[in-house]
Scaffold this motif. Structure first.
Motif, short mmCIF file in Angstrom:
data_model
loop_
_atom_site.label_atom_id
_atom_site.label_comp_id
_atom_site.label_asym_id
_atom_site.label_seq_id
_atom_site.Cartn_x
_atom_site.Cartn_y
_atom_site.Cartn_z
N VAL A 285 -5.17 -30.22 -11.92
CA VAL A 285 -3.81 -30.65 -12.24
C VAL A 285 -3.39 -31.71 -11.23
CG1 VAL A 285 -1.40 -29.92 -12.48
CG2 VAL A 285 -3.25 -28.39 -13.20
N VAL A 286 -2.92 -32.86 -11.74
CA VAL A 286 -2.48 -33.94 -10.86
C VAL A 286 -1.04 -34.32 -11.20
CG1 VAL A 286 -4.81 -34.85 -10.58
CG2 VAL A 286 -3.37 -35.72 -12.43
N GLY A 287 -0.36 -34.94 -10.24
CA GLY A 287 1.03 -35.35 -10.46
C GLY A 287 1.99 -34.21 -10.21
N GLU A 288 3.28 -34.50 -10.37
CA GLU A 288 4.33 -33.51 -10.16
C GLU A 288 5.29 -33.49 -11.35
OE1 GLU A 288 6.38 -33.95 -6.50
OE2 GLU A 288 4.59 -33.77 -5.25
N ALA A 289 5.63 -32.28 -11.79
CA ALA A 289 6.60 -32.14 -12.86
C ALA A 289 7.99 -32.39 -12.29
CB ALA A 289 6.51 -30.75 -13.47
N VAL A 290 9.02 -32.45 -13.15
CA VAL A 290 10.39 -32.68 -12.68
C VAL A 290 10.84 -31.49 -11.84
CG1 VAL A 290 10.93 -34.11 -14.69
CG2 VAL A 290 11.41 -31.66 -14.75
N ARG A 291 11.94 -31.68 -11.11
CA ARG A 291 12.44 -30.62 -10.24
C ARG A 291 12.86 -29.39 -11.05
NH1 ARG A 291 16.82 -32.59 -6.03
NH2 ARG A 291 16.54 -30.36 -5.49
N ASP A 292 12.87 -28.26 -10.35
CA ASP A 292 13.31 -26.99 -10.94
C ASP A 292 12.42 -26.55 -12.09
OD1 ASP A 292 15.46 -26.90 -9.14
OD2 ASP A 292 16.69 -28.13 -10.47
N THR A 293 11.14 -26.85 -11.97
CA THR A 293 10.18 -26.36 -12.97
C THR A 293 9.08 -25.59 -12.27
OG1 THR A 293 8.92 -28.43 -12.85
CG2 THR A 293 10.56 -28.24 -14.61
N LEU A 294 8.41 -24.75 -13.04
CA LEU A 294 7.27 -23.98 -12.54
C LEU A 294 6.05 -24.38 -13.36
CD1 LEU A 294 6.24 -21.58 -10.74
CD2 LEU A 294 6.66 -20.13 -12.71
N VAL A 295 4.99 -24.81 -12.67
CA VAL A 295 3.76 -25.25 -13.34
C VAL A 295 2.71 -24.14 -13.23
CG1 VAL A 295 1.93 -26.98 -13.41
CG2 VAL A 295 4.27 -27.66 -12.81
N VAL A 296 2.26 -23.66 -14.37
CA VAL A 296 1.28 -22.56 -14.40
C VAL A 296 0.01 -23.03 -15.10
CG1 VAL A 296 0.81 -20.21 -15.16
CG2 VAL A 296 3.13 -20.85 -14.49
N THR A 297 -1.12 -22.90 -14.39
CA THR A 297 -2.42 -23.19 -15.01
C THR A 297 -2.88 -21.93 -15.73
OG1 THR A 297 -2.97 -24.77 -13.25
CG2 THR A 297 -4.79 -23.95 -14.61
N GLU A 298 -2.77 -21.94 -17.05
CA GLU A 298 -3.10 -20.75 -17.84
C GLU A 298 -4.61 -20.54 -17.96
OE1 GLU A 298 -0.93 -18.68 -18.78
OE2 GLU A 298 0.97 -19.76 -18.70
N ASN A 299 -5.38 -21.62 -17.98
CA ASN A 299 -6.83 -21.53 -18.04
C ASN A 299 -7.42 -22.54 -17.06
OD1 ASN A 299 -7.90 -19.69 -20.42
ND2 ASN A 299 -6.04 -20.71 -21.17
N ALA A 300 -8.17 -22.04 -16.09
CA ALA A 300 -8.69 -22.89 -15.01
C ALA A 300 -9.95 -23.66 -15.41
CB ALA A 300 -8.98 -22.05 -13.77
N THR A 301 -10.58 -23.27 -16.53
CA THR A 301 -11.78 -23.98 -17.01
C THR A 301 -11.75 -24.08 -18.52
OG1 THR A 301 -13.12 -21.96 -17.22
CG2 THR A 301 -13.17 -23.11 -15.09
N VAL A 302 -12.51 -24.99 -19.05
CA VAL A 302 -12.76 -25.06 -20.50
C VAL A 302 -14.26 -25.17 -20.71
CG1 VAL A 302 -10.54 -26.07 -21.16
CG2 VAL A 302 -12.43 -27.57 -20.53
N GLN A 303 -14.73 -24.67 -21.83
CA GLN A 303 -16.15 -24.71 -22.12
C GLN A 303 -16.47 -25.92 -23.00
OE1 GLN A 303 -18.43 -21.67 -24.68
NE2 GLN A 303 -18.88 -20.99 -22.57
N VAL A 304 -17.52 -26.64 -22.61
CA VAL A 304 -17.92 -27.82 -23.37
C VAL A 304 -19.44 -27.84 -23.52
CG1 VAL A 304 -15.95 -29.18 -22.54
CG2 VAL A 304 -18.15 -29.31 -21.34
N GLU A 305 -19.88 -28.68 -24.44
CA GLU A 305 -21.31 -28.96 -24.57
C GLU A 305 -21.50 -30.42 -24.16
OE1 GLU A 305 -24.48 -27.86 -27.92
OE2 GLU A 305 -23.31 -29.63 -28.46
N ALA A 306 -22.45 -30.65 -23.26
CA ALA A 306 -22.67 -32.01 -22.77
C ALA A 306 -24.14 -32.19 -22.42
CB ALA A 306 -21.81 -32.26 -21.53
N GLU A 307 -24.54 -33.45 -22.29
CA GLU A 307 -25.91 -33.73 -21.85
C GLU A 307 -26.07 -33.26 -20.41
OE1 GLU A 307 -27.33 -37.66 -22.41
OE2 GLU A 307 -26.67 -37.78 -24.50
N ALA A 308 -27.20 -32.69 -20.12
CA ALA A 308 -27.43 -32.10 -18.79
C ALA A 308 -27.22 -33.12 -17.67
CB ALA A 308 -28.84 -31.53 -18.72
N THR A 309 -27.52 -34.39 -17.94
CA THR A 309 -27.39 -35.41 -16.90
C THR A 309 -26.02 -36.10 -16.93
OG1 THR A 309 -28.49 -36.98 -18.38
CG2 THR A 309 -29.86 -35.87 -16.73
N HIS A 310 -25.13 -35.66 -17.82
CA HIS A 310 -23.80 -36.27 -17.91
C HIS A 310 -22.72 -35.20 -18.04
CE1 HIS A 310 -26.46 -39.63 -19.03
NE2 HIS A 310 -25.52 -40.40 -18.52
N ILE A 311 -22.80 -34.18 -17.21
CA ILE A 311 -21.79 -33.11 -17.25
C ILE A 311 -20.56 -33.56 -16.48
CG2 ILE A 311 -21.29 -30.73 -16.58
CD1 ILE A 311 -24.29 -30.16 -16.75
#
Length: 220
Positions: free
Chosen positions: A108-134
């Motif tokens: 997560v980058v940047g800052e939300a406006v004041r008086d807000t709470l930022v919650v990361t609900e999922n810290a990872t996502v699953q993807v399919e990628a080439e082994a040399t380009h993950i």
């Protein structure tokens, strides 16, 4: 991009052998995959640690095993909790151009406006990628986000050749009003005030009872 590491084939096993390897500032490791028997290796401790740190959660190493190059994707890393040195590494053997399934971390980058709470609900996502380009990570830019803003998996910018396997409707980052997070504290404060009031009432009742008892004793 893979990091090149010179590996030695390991013929000794067990805790005693592993301790001897670590005393030499090396790391026991195993490479699984492609239907072959596991390859037990000894790796240089510092170089391996730096390669894994540089490569991130899905570090790809090019292992030189007796002159033969083997691409190996990091799957499990054991680190000494006190000394913070590698104790053991599990790899999966991969080939160039091969597609692999991996979990990629969210940043997560940047800052939300004041008086807000930022919650990361999922810290990872699953993807399919080439082994040399993950991808090392996926950024979620919350700059200027207001309460009620939600970032879904479908909104992530995926590089060419990478396919999202996580449900596109999965909530990744949620921006809410700060006072919503304070409700639990408010309820707790109210409960504490109520308990304090009940305690004070109980003390007053006890005091009154003692007074009555003292009066009764005088009468006797």
């Amino acid at each position: 991009m893979s990091e090149k590491i010179t590996a030695e084939l390991r013929t000794e096993f067990g805790k005693g052998a592993a301790r001897r390897i670590r005393r030499e500032h090396k790391v026991p490791a195993v490479v699984y995959g492609h239907g072959n028997e596991p390859i037990h290796l000894t790796l240089p401790g510092h170089d391996t640690m730096m390669a894994i740190k540089h490569g991130g959660a899905n570090a790809l190493l090019e292992l030189d095993i007796d002159g033969t190059a083997q691409l190996a994707l990091t799957k499990q890393v054991q680190v000494d909790p006190v000394r913070r040195v590698l104790e053991h590494v599990d790899f999966v053997a991969v080939k160039r151009g091969e597609k692999v399934t991996v979990d990629v971390p969210i940043v997560v980058v940047g800052e939300a406006v004041r008086d807000t709470l930022v919650v990361t609900e999922n810290a990872t996502v699953q993807v399919e990628a080439e082994a040399t380009h993950i991808p090392e990570s996926f950024e979620v830019d919350i700059a200027g986000a207001e309460a009620g803003t939600q970032f879904l998996a479908s909104e992530l910018a995926l590089p060419s050749g990478t396919t999202l396997l996580t449900d596109p409707e999965t909530l990744i980052v949620n921006v809410t009003a700060a006072q919503e997070a304070d409700l639990g504290e408010t309820d707790t404060d109210a409960a504490e005030d109520e308990a304090a009031a009940e305690g004070a009432t109980a003390e007053e009742a006890a005091g009154a009872a003692e007074g009555e008892s003292a009066e009764g004793g005088d009468e006797e």
